[in-house]
Write a protein that holds these residues in place. Structure first.
Motif, PDB file in Angstrom:
ATOM      1  N   GLU A   1      13.636   5.830   5.361  1.00 15.46           N
ATOM      2  CA  GLU A   1      13.612   6.030   6.814  1.00 15.46           C
ATOM      3  C   GLU A   1      12.226   6.479   7.267  1.00 15.46           C
ATOM      4  O   GLU A   1      11.683   5.977   8.263  1.00 15.46           O
ATOM      5  CB  GLU A   1      14.651   7.075   7.224  1.00 15.46           C
ATOM      6  N   GLU A   2      11.640   7.413   6.534  1.00 15.89           N
ATOM      7  CA  GLU A   2      10.301   7.879   6.878  1.00 15.89           C
ATOM      8  C   GLU A   2       9.274   6.763   6.750  1.00 15.89           C
ATOM      9  O   GLU A   2       8.348   6.657   7.572  1.00 15.89           O
ATOM     10  CB  GLU A   2       9.906   9.053   5.983  1.00 15.89           C
ATOM     11  N   LYS A   3       9.440   5.919   5.743  1.00 17.30           N
ATOM     12  CA  LYS A   3       8.530   4.789   5.565  1.00 17.30           C
ATOM     13  C   LYS A   3       8.578   3.864   6.786  1.00 17.30           C
ATOM     14  O   LYS A   3       7.528   3.451   7.307  1.00 17.30           O
ATOM     15  CB  LYS A   3       8.903   4.023   4.301  1.00 17.30           C
TER      16      LYS A   3
ATOM     17  N   GLU B   1       4.556  19.897  -6.573  1.00 19.04           N
ATOM     18  CA  GLU B   1       4.899  21.162  -7.239  1.00 19.04           C
ATOM     19  C   GLU B   1       5.780  20.953  -8.450  1.00 19.04           C
ATOM     20  O   GLU B   1       5.743  21.746  -9.396  1.00 19.04           O
ATOM     21  CB  GLU B   1       5.579  22.099  -6.242  1.00 19.04           C
ATOM     22  N   ASP B   2       6.591  19.892  -8.448  1.00 22.75           N
ATOM     23  CA  ASP B   2       7.488  19.646  -9.576  1.00 22.75           C
ATOM     24  C   ASP B   2       6.788  18.915 -10.726  1.00 22.75           C
ATOM     25  O   ASP B   2       7.420  18.535 -11.714  1.00 22.75           O
ATOM     26  CB  ASP B   2       8.716  18.852  -9.122  1.00 22.75           C
ATOM     27  N   GLY B   3       5.467  18.700 -10.603  1.00 21.45           N
ATOM     28  CA  GLY B   3       4.715  18.049 -11.661  1.00 21.45           C
ATOM     29  C   GLY B   3       4.581  16.547 -11.498  1.00 21.45           C
ATOM     30  O   GLY B   3       3.821  15.901 -12.234  1.00 21.45           O
ATOM     31  N   SER B   4       5.304  15.967 -10.561  1.00 23.11           N
ATOM     32  CA  SER B   4       5.205  14.531 -10.324  1.00 23.11           C
ATOM     33  C   SER B   4       3.971  14.220  -9.475  1.00 23.11           C
ATOM     34  O   SER B   4       3.325  15.124  -8.929  1.00 23.11           O
ATOM     35  CB  SER B   4       6.467  14.027  -9.612  1.00 23.11           C
ATOM     36  N   ILE B   5       3.654  12.946  -9.391  1.00 19.04           N
ATOM     37  CA  ILE B   5       2.543  12.532  -8.544  1.00 19.04           C
ATOM     38  C   ILE B   5       3.038  11.503  -7.542  1.00 19.04           C
ATOM     39  O   ILE B   5       4.054  10.839  -7.752  1.00 19.04           O
ATOM     40  CB  ILE B   5       1.374  11.941  -9.364  1.00 19.04           C
ATOM     41  N   GLY B   6       2.337  11.393  -6.432  1.00 19.71           N
ATOM     42  CA  GLY B   6       2.718  10.438  -5.401  1.00 19.71           C
ATOM     43  C   GLY B   6       3.288  11.117  -4.182  1.00 19.71           C
ATOM     44  O   GLY B   6       3.571  12.321  -4.174  1.00 19.71           O
ATOM     45  N   ILE B   7       3.453  10.344  -3.136  1.00 16.83           N
ATOM     46  CA  ILE B   7       3.986  10.854  -1.870  1.00 16.83           C
ATOM     47  C   ILE B   7       5.496  10.685  -1.860  1.00 16.83           C
ATOM     48  O   ILE B   7       6.015   9.579  -2.034  1.00 16.83           O
ATOM     49  CB  ILE B   7       3.357  10.110  -0.678  1.00 16.83           C
ATOM     50  N   GLN B   8       6.193  11.764  -1.664  1.00 17.26           N
ATOM     51  CA  GLN B   8       7.654  11.742  -1.635  1.00 17.26           C
ATOM     52  C   GLN B   8       8.113  11.436  -0.210  1.00 17.26           C
ATOM     53  O   GLN B   8       8.064  12.282   0.673  1.00 17.26           O
ATOM     54  CB  GLN B   8       8.200  13.077  -2.136  1.00 17.26           C
TER      55      GLN B   8
ATOM     56  N   VAL C   1       0.838  -1.203   0.000  1.00 19.79           N
ATOM     57  CA  VAL C   1       0.000   0.000   0.000  1.00 19.79           C
ATOM     58  C   VAL C   1       0.873   1.253   0.000  1.00 19.79           C
ATOM     59  O   VAL C   1       0.668   2.180  -0.798  1.00 19.79           O
ATOM     60  CB  VAL C   1      -0.931   0.009   1.220  1.00 19.79           C
ATOM     61  N   ILE C   2       1.864   1.278   0.873  1.00 20.52           N
ATOM     62  CA  ILE C   2       2.728   2.458   0.962  1.00 20.52           C
ATOM     63  C   ILE C   2       3.510   2.647  -0.328  1.00 20.52           C
ATOM     64  O   ILE C   2       3.674   3.782  -0.818  1.00 20.52           O
ATOM     65  CB  ILE C   2       3.669   2.340   2.176  1.00 20.52           C
ATOM     66  N   GLU C   3       3.978   1.551  -0.925  1.00 14.99           N
ATOM     67  CA  GLU C   3       4.717   1.665  -2.184  1.00 14.99           C
ATOM     68  C   GLU C   3       3.825   2.188  -3.308  1.00 14.99           C
ATOM     69  O   GLU C   3       4.290   2.895  -4.208  1.00 14.99           O
ATOM     70  CB  GLU C   3       5.312   0.312  -2.567  1.00 14.99           C
ATOM     71  N   HIS C   4       2.545   1.855  -3.263  1.00 17.23           N
ATOM     72  CA  HIS C   4       1.627   2.428  -4.251  1.00 17.23           C
ATOM     73  C   HIS C   4       1.644   3.946  -4.163  1.00 17.23           C
ATOM     74  O   HIS C   4       1.725   4.641  -5.192  1.00 17.23           O
ATOM     75  CB  HIS C   4       0.203   1.921  -4.027  1.00 17.23           C
ATOM     76  N   TYR C   5       1.566   4.471  -2.965  1.00 17.50           N
ATOM     77  CA  TYR C   5       1.532   5.926  -2.806  1.00 17.50           C
ATOM     78  C   TYR C   5       2.870   6.571  -3.134  1.00 17.50           C
ATOM     79  O   TYR C   5       2.917   7.732  -3.557  1.00 17.50           O
ATOM     80  CB  TYR C   5       1.086   6.288  -1.389  1.00 17.50           C
ATOM     81  N   ARG C   6       3.960   5.838  -2.975  1.00 12.89           N
ATOM     82  CA  ARG C   6       5.274   6.398  -3.279  1.00 12.89           C
ATOM     83  C   ARG C   6       5.576   6.364  -4.778  1.00 12.89           C
ATOM     84  O   ARG C   6       6.032   7.361  -5.348  1.00 12.89           O
ATOM     85  CB  ARG C   6       6.373   5.631  -2.525  1.00 12.89           C
ATOM     86  N   THR C   7       5.328   5.222  -5.419  1.00 12.52           N
ATOM     87  CA  THR C   7       5.811   5.064  -6.797  1.00 12.52           C
ATOM     88  C   THR C   7       4.802   4.462  -7.771  1.00 12.52           C
ATOM     89  O   THR C   7       5.102   4.361  -8.956  1.00 12.52           O
ATOM     90  CB  THR C   7       7.057   4.155  -6.803  1.00 12.52           C
ATOM     91  N   GLY C   8       3.623   4.050  -7.305  1.00 18.12           N
ATOM     92  CA  GLY C   8       2.740   3.291  -8.172  1.00 18.12           C
ATOM     93  C   GLY C   8       1.468   3.985  -8.612  1.00 18.12           C
ATOM     94  O   GLY C   8       0.599   3.363  -9.228  1.00 18.12           O
ATOM     95  N   MET C   9       1.341   5.259  -8.354  1.00 21.61           N
ATOM     96  CA  MET C   9       0.099   5.946  -8.657  1.00 21.61           C
ATOM     97  C   MET C   9      -0.063   6.215 -10.153  1.00 21.61           C
ATOM     98  O   MET C   9       0.909   6.461 -10.866  1.00 21.61           O
ATOM     99  CB  MET C   9      -0.001   7.252  -7.871  1.00 21.61           C
ATOM    100  N   VAL C  10      -1.325   6.157 -10.608  1.00 20.89           N
ATOM    101  CA  VAL C  10      -1.660   6.417 -12.006  1.00 20.89           C
ATOM    102  C   VAL C  10      -2.342   7.782 -12.103  1.00 20.89           C
ATOM    103  O   VAL C  10      -3.268   8.078 -11.352  1.00 20.89           O
ATOM    104  CB  VAL C  10      -2.596   5.319 -12.555  1.00 20.89           C
ATOM    105  N   ASN C  11      -1.879   8.600 -13.038  1.00 20.17           N
ATOM    106  CA  ASN C  11      -2.447   9.934 -13.192  1.00 20.17           C
ATOM    107  C   ASN C  11      -3.779   9.866 -13.949  1.00 20.17           C
ATOM    108  O   ASN C  11      -3.964   9.042 -14.828  1.00 20.17           O
ATOM    109  CB  ASN C  11      -1.475  10.843 -13.946  1.00 20.17           C
ATOM    110  N   SER C  12      -4.686  10.726 -13.575  1.00 19.09           N
ATOM    111  CA  SER C  12      -5.955  10.854 -14.285  1.00 19.09           C
ATOM    112  C   SER C  12      -6.558  12.200 -13.943  1.00 19.09           C
ATOM    113  O   SER C  12      -6.083  12.900 -13.035  1.00 19.09           O
ATOM    114  CB  SER C  12      -6.927   9.731 -13.902  1.00 19.09           C
TER     115      SER C  12
END
Length: 375
Positions: A341-343, A330-337, A309-320
């Protein structure tokens, strides 16, 4: 109130210590709401899960959304609702009960099943949601298609892949049963079995499925404090998660597109209810409470683990077009940065959200065949 350390009882329970500043910040509490004599305050030291106390307003929770003035929770009404919740006669062939897909040890979900399994072993298209803290919910199911707790059972009973029955026939079965007329008389004053009484009794049982005794809750009540790792994880949660998973219920009850790729049946979520294009692929934000008991995750149960689940929010999200703005950077990317360590810190905090007392509470357990209903 004395702050104490919590002894570990099970692998998922963690000792809480140190971090007074973090405890103070987390323990900002809502004032206790009181609805006449229907909702009573209760100190955690007075907890007795085996004793019926009616609906108890948890310390720090907001006032309930449910209108108790039209359906007071009584002992007899609750016991009737519990009997009905585990009653297979609610289904066409008398094999499927509400409790078949909402299992207490899994926080009233269908643990291990990606989607619900119903009558004739048919499959639904969505993961059964937990029955938990429903007094504070205003919209039910993943798409919010039902707005009143008293009406939620209709969907399951009449669904051709769940119970495949109709309400008039359910009531007929109950009226012909040797015990139910007497149970309805105890709960409502007469032996008359109506749809309104039937649904209210079920609601009384579900309203008492309150989860409020996790380690997180003990910190909120100033009975304990976070470890340094848990406190660090709480900061990560505040930064990345709390806008949707609002405290103390750990959900803001909203509907959002969280970047999941469409599934094979192309379930489009809330748009099927509202017919509003802006709601396409939006689903209800689930509570994070008791996540350890409720796998798999998401509306279709596609993820088996918290890590996934956490990896989905970090790197697996689909834009729509309807992707929630919270996931646009702000840089145009999507997902939680989020760093590794924070994970790890976030996972340590999330462990405090599991309420073992809730999943073993004997008050909510399936009644034995000859339990109070034979008296």
């Amino acid at each position: 109130m004395t702050i104490r350390k919590i002894s570990a009882r099970e692998p998922m329970d963690y000792k809480l210590r140190a971090g007074r500043a973090g405890m103070t910040r987390l323990a900002l509490l809502f004032s206790i709401g009181v609805l006449g004599v229907l909702i009573v305050g209760c100190d955690s030291a007075d907890r007795n899960p085996e004793q019926f106390q009616g609906f108890v307003q948890p310390e720090g929770f907001p006032e309930p959304v449910y209108n108790f003035s039209r359906n007071e929770v009584t002992k007899d009404g609750f016991e009737l609702g519990k009997r009905l919740f585990f009653e297979p006669r609610l289904s066409r062939d008398n094999t499927i009960a509400c409790g078949s897909c909402h299992i207490q040890t899994a926080a009233f979900t269908h643990h291990g099943h990606d989607v619900s399994h119903g009558i004739d072993d048919q499959l639904g298209i969505r993961n059964p949601q937990p029955i938990m803290n429903l007094a504070w919910a205003g919209g039910f199911f993943w798409d919010g298609g039902v707005f009143d707790l008293d009406l939620v059972a209709i969907n399951a009973i009449t669904s051709p892949v769940e119970m495949d029955e109709n309400i008039p026939n359910v009531l007929k079965k109950l009226r012909e049963h040797p015990e139910y007329p007497g149970l309805f008389k105890k709960a409502f004053g007469t032996v008359e079995i109506t749809d309104a009484r039937f649904f209210k009794a079920l609601s009384q049982y579900m309203l008492l499925a309150v989860s409020d005794n996790s380690d997180y809750d003990k910190v909120r009540r100033k009975e304990a404090v976070f470890t340094p790792g848990q406190l660090a994880g709480y900061r990560v949660f505040e930064k990345h998660c709390a806008s949707c998973h609002a405290e103390p219920l750990l959900t803001d009850q909203s509907f959002r597109n969280n970047g999941l790729a469409p599934n094979p049946v192309d379930d489009q979520g809330r748009i099927d209810v509202t017919l509003n294009a802006a709601d396409k692929y939006k689903f209800k934000v689930p509570s994070l409470r008791n996540w350890e008991y409720t796998a798999p995750y998401m509306h279709d149960g596609r993820f088996l683990t918290l890590n996934r689940v956490i990896e989905h929010y970090r790197t697996g999200m689909v834009n729509s077009e309807t992707l929630d703005s919270a996931f646009r950077n702000e840089d145009g990317s999507i997902g939680i940065q989020m760093t590794e360590e924070e994970k790890g810190q976030l996972i340590e905090f999330l462990q405090t959200l599991n309420d073992r007392d809730f999943v073993v509470n004997p008050l909510l357990a399936e009644p034995a065949i000859n339990s109070p209903f034979k008296k």
